[in-house]
Design an enzyme around this catalytic site. Structure first.
Site, PDB file in Angstrom:
ATOM      1  N   ARG A 118      45.456  39.376  42.848  1.00 19.02           N
ATOM      2  CA  ARG A 118      44.482  38.622  42.058  1.00 19.02           C
ATOM      3  C   ARG A 118      44.552  39.144  40.617  1.00 19.02           C
ATOM      4  O   ARG A 118      43.944  40.154  40.304  1.00 19.02           O
ATOM      5  CB  ARG A 118      43.078  38.836  42.648  1.00 19.02           C
ATOM      6  CG  ARG A 118      42.063  37.788  42.225  1.00 19.02           C
ATOM      7  CD  ARG A 118      40.656  38.266  42.566  1.00 19.02           C
ATOM      8  NE  ARG A 118      40.267  39.337  41.658  1.00 19.02           N
ATOM      9  CZ  ARG A 118      39.429  40.322  41.967  1.00 19.02           C
ATOM     10  NH1 ARG A 118      38.872  40.403  43.151  1.00 19.02           N
ATOM     11  NH2 ARG A 118      39.138  41.243  41.067  1.00 19.02           N
ATOM     12  N   TYR A 146      37.030  48.910  38.232  1.00 20.69           N
ATOM     13  CA  TYR A 146      37.596  49.320  39.524  1.00 20.69           C
ATOM     14  C   TYR A 146      39.119  49.268  39.614  1.00 20.69           C
ATOM     15  O   TYR A 146      39.671  49.565  40.666  1.00 20.69           O
ATOM     16  CB  TYR A 146      36.971  48.514  40.667  1.00 20.69           C
ATOM     17  CG  TYR A 146      37.091  47.001  40.528  1.00 20.69           C
ATOM     18  CD1 TYR A 146      38.255  46.340  40.906  1.00 20.69           C
ATOM     19  CD2 TYR A 146      36.033  46.246  40.015  1.00 20.69           C
ATOM     20  CE1 TYR A 146      38.358  44.965  40.787  1.00 20.69           C
ATOM     21  CE2 TYR A 146      36.138  44.875  39.891  1.00 20.69           C
ATOM     22  CZ  TYR A 146      37.296  44.235  40.279  1.00 20.69           C
ATOM     23  OH  TYR A 146      37.399  42.882  40.157  1.00 20.69           O
ATOM     24  N   HIS A 182      37.404  38.851  39.803  1.00 21.75           N
ATOM     25  CA  HIS A 182      36.907  38.063  40.940  1.00 21.75           C
ATOM     26  C   HIS A 182      36.439  36.681  40.468  1.00 21.75           C
ATOM     27  O   HIS A 182      36.826  35.658  41.018  1.00 21.75           O
ATOM     28  CB  HIS A 182      35.753  38.816  41.619  1.00 21.75           C
ATOM     29  CG  HIS A 182      34.973  38.004  42.602  1.00 21.75           C
ATOM     30  ND1 HIS A 182      35.547  37.460  43.732  1.00 21.75           N
ATOM     31  CD2 HIS A 182      33.665  37.647  42.625  1.00 21.75           C
ATOM     32  CE1 HIS A 182      34.616  36.796  44.406  1.00 21.75           C
ATOM     33  NE2 HIS A 182      33.480  36.890  43.768  1.00 21.75           N
TER      34      HIS A 182
END
Lengths: 374, 334
Positions: A274, A287, A278
């Site tokens: 990805r 993160y 998100h």
């Protein structure tokens, strides 16, 4: 037809197990730069036909442009939220190209790209993410379930639809899209188990993009791979380089046709990444390292396919320009049509809760109408 | 013909399956065994394993499979075996079964029935006696039905199977063996219709499912003491029959809701609220309730203290201010 149950001691080593396990390495046809990789691990897959690869290329270019446009519109407040699938074009498009019109697709919120590849109008496809109360398209007409938000809960539905079709003697296949995070949900496991027990023609495509919002794969599973989750249920499983469009198309086509032919369910894990956060509301700097993202961007599925097709003499500068131009035109149309504020009729809130509203809903609809008339 | 509620439910399934080959029955132990309460007895033998079958032991999977099959031309009936065993399926029920029609703007309806044997009174060990109807009644998009008579068990289940919307069909376990003289097939009044089971003039007892026989017994006992109690059996919680309930309470001027479920945030609370909204000017006393205590359902050793009984109903009726004295229970500020 009913028989008394039999229960015997199982053989020491279940003979079917070996045939269910995925290959040690993901199937791939192309290296990271799009040059030919040394064959696929199983040797069972052939390079997809050139015509299919060309269609995939055009759809992937279109899909990426659509995805970028949706992200931009979100930043302008035209969509409530948009989970991007940039970098996952091979899986998004490959899933759709493996299906017939009569097959069923079960997408998640991250699969808007697959919806438009399925031929659903982009404004209809973005209805939910625009903040409306319904999915925007007709699932029965498009054989595409509403985008599912609660993870993996659509997987048992895919099993039910596929099993129902099989019961009627139809050769329909259902393909359900799931992410790596979704494989931790109980419904994923129950769906695999039911699909295997009922021998339902379902393909589970797990797009392992590395993250469930912020949580990395290492916190989802200690399994050797997500594909290994199939073997415990008796589901044949396969792993594929999810950024290699040739491999994705070959493996998914094989999985779908195997299910269609009565081979039972298949689980495919596509290793991808990805590259975007998100959603637009996420801060992925908290993160993960930017370097990791850059490494994966080098494995870009569109660039790899383009390099391969150019080297094979199956894609010209004009073809590339035409694909990009069509994508620009498509994006401009989306931009224009989503330029207006989303609206809705509050009276319709009561219309589809039941086939016909209960007396209580009719009463409440009247109260809301009175309130609005004041 | 003397029929038990269990047999009436079995007959409803059989008749529905005979009439419509898209009707399927599946769940845990519903095949050759015929279900732990034998409600599906003989169905696999008559219709084959394609029509009545056992599944893996996974309630979310069972309901999820039913959703998919209902999307694709079948009318599944699934059994949850016991009330508290349905909870793993709750996400499927709340997020998909209840919402699919709305989420798809009417394009995808789910004609399916989730049968839930529920409530106490059979001496079940823990997790076998929950009254879980409020969870479902609270969720828009579900119809929630609970028969109290043998004839209703047959008729309401047939109607549930034929309904275009998903129905949670709550079967009072302790009434599975209740008998009545019924000639099957029988049709009673449709969904959304409450029935006055016993006419009366002094107060209305509103009950549903397993509490209906309790209310009727209480009304019979009250008559001996000179109190005339009307008993309304709701039959369907969703859709709710406001008209019948309100019309009864307006006539009697007093109301007690009798339900086995815990009272806090319950269906009985909703009924009490609706009655006071609609009947305030006809009421001679606050609407009172007899419910289970707000505790986890106790296993059988203490079960009798949890279940609303005739004495508790009669005591509550006496607090309806027939002598104009305020209810002592709620008089003192605590």
């Amino acid at each position: 037809m009913t028989t008394q149950a039999e229960h015997r001691m199982p053989p020491a080593s279940p003979p079917a197990e070996a045939g269910l396990l995925p290959s040690a390495e993901p199937v791939r046809f192309l290296d990271d730069d799009g040059a030919a990789a040394p064959g696929d691990a199983h040797g069972r897959y052939e390079r997809p036909p050139s015509e299919l690869l060309r269609r995939a290329y055009d759809a992937m270019v279109l899909g990426r442009r659509f995805d970028a446009q949706a992200t931009a519109l979100t930043k302008q407040g035209r969509l409530a939220v948009y989970p991007s699938s940039r970098g996952q074009e091979a899986g998004e498009i490959g899933a759709v190209l493996a299906l017939r019109e009569t097959d069923w697709l079960f997408p998640t919120y991250r699969d808007s790209m697959a919806l438009i590849a399925r031929g659903i109008d982009p404004v209809e496809a973005l209805t939910l993410l625009r903040g409306s109360w319904h999915c925007g398209y007709d699932p029965m007409a498009t054989r595409t379930a509403p985008q599912c938000t609660p993870l993996a809960t659509h997987a048992p539905h895919a099993v039910g639809v596929a099993y129902a079709a099989r019961r009627r003697g139809e050769d329909t296949v259902a393909l359900v899209l799931i992410g790596d995070g979704g494989t931790s949900e109980g419904d994923f496991h129950e769906a695999l188990n039911f699909a295997a027990v009922f021998h339902a023609p379902v393909v589970f495509l797990v797009q392992n993009n590395g993250f469930a919002i912020s949580v990395p794969l290492s916190r989802q599973t200690a399994a050797p791979s997500l594909a290994h989750k199939g073997v415990g249920y008796g589901v044949r499983s396969e792993r594929v380089d999810g950024n290699d469009p040739l491999a994705v198309l070959a493996v998914l086509n094989d999985a779908v046709e195997s299910a269609r032919a009565g081979g039972g369910p298949v689980l495919v894990e596509a290793h991808t990444y990805r590259v975007e956060p998100h959603t637009n509301a996420d801060d992925d700097g908290r993160y993960r390292d930017h370097d990791e993202v850059e490494t994966w961007k080098r494995r870009d599925p569109i660039a790899r396919l383009e390099a391969h097709l150019r080297a094979a003499g199956e894609l010209t500068d004009d073809d590339v320009a035409a694909a990009r131009s069509a994508a620009e035109e498509y994006a401009a149309d989306v931009r224009k049509r989503l330029g207006e504020e989303a609206t809705g009729d509050p009276a319709e809130l009561f219309a589809h809760v039941y086939a016909s509203p209960t007396p209580q809903l009719r009463e409440q609809a009247a109260w809301l109408a009175e309130e609005l008339a004041r | 013909m003397t029929v038990t509620m269990g047999k009436a439910l079995n007959a409803a399934l059989r008749d529905a399956m005979r009439e419509d080959e898209t009707v399927l029955m599946f769940g845990e132990d519903v095949g050759p065994l015929g279900g732990v309460f034998r409600v599906t007895d003989g169905l696999t033998a008559e219709f084959g394993e394609d029509r009545c079958f056992d599944t893996p032991l996974a309630e979310a999977g069972i309901v999820g499979l039913a959703v998919g099959m209902a999307m694709n031309g079948f009318r599944p009936v699934v059994e949850m075996q016991f009330d508290a065993f349905a909870y793993p399926a709750f996400e499927q029920i709340a997020s998909h079964v209840a919402k699919m029609r709305n989420r798809t703007r009417g394009a995808v309806g789910l004609p399916m029935v989730i049968r839930v044997p529920y409530a106490g009174g059979i001496g079940g060990v823990e997790h076998h006696s929950d009254s879980s109807e409020a969870y479902y009644a609270h969720t828009p998009g579900l119809k929630v039905v609970t028969p109290a008579t043998v004839a209703d068990a047959y008729s309401l289940l047939r109607e549930a199977i034929a309904d275009p919307d998903p129905v949670v069909f709550m079967e009072p376990k302790k009434l599975y063996w209740a008998k009545d003289e019924v000639s099957l097939p029988v049709r009673t009044s449709p969904f959304g219709t409450a029935e006055v089971r016993r006419p009366g003039t002094d107060a209305t007892l509103v009950a549903y499912g397993p509490a209906v026989p309790v209310a009727l017994e209480a009304a019979a006992a009250a008559e001996a003491e000179g109190r005339s109690l009307e008993v309304v059996d709701l039959r369907t919680l969703v859709p709710f029959d406001d008209a019948t309930v309100a019309s009864s309470v307006r006539r009697t001027g007093r109301c007690v809701v009798v339900a086995e479920a815990t009272g806090f945030a319950s269906v009985s609370a909703e009924i009490a609220a609706r009655v006071q909204e609609r009947c305030f000017h006809s009421l001679w006393a606050p609407v009172l309730r007899v419910t289970g205590w707000d505790v986890p359902f106790p296993p059988p050793v203490l079960e009798k203290y949890q279940l609303p009984g005739v004495d508790r109903v009669l005591d509550t009726v006496e607090r309806l201010q027939f002598d104009d004295a305020p209810d002592p229970r709620f008089l003192v500020a605590r």
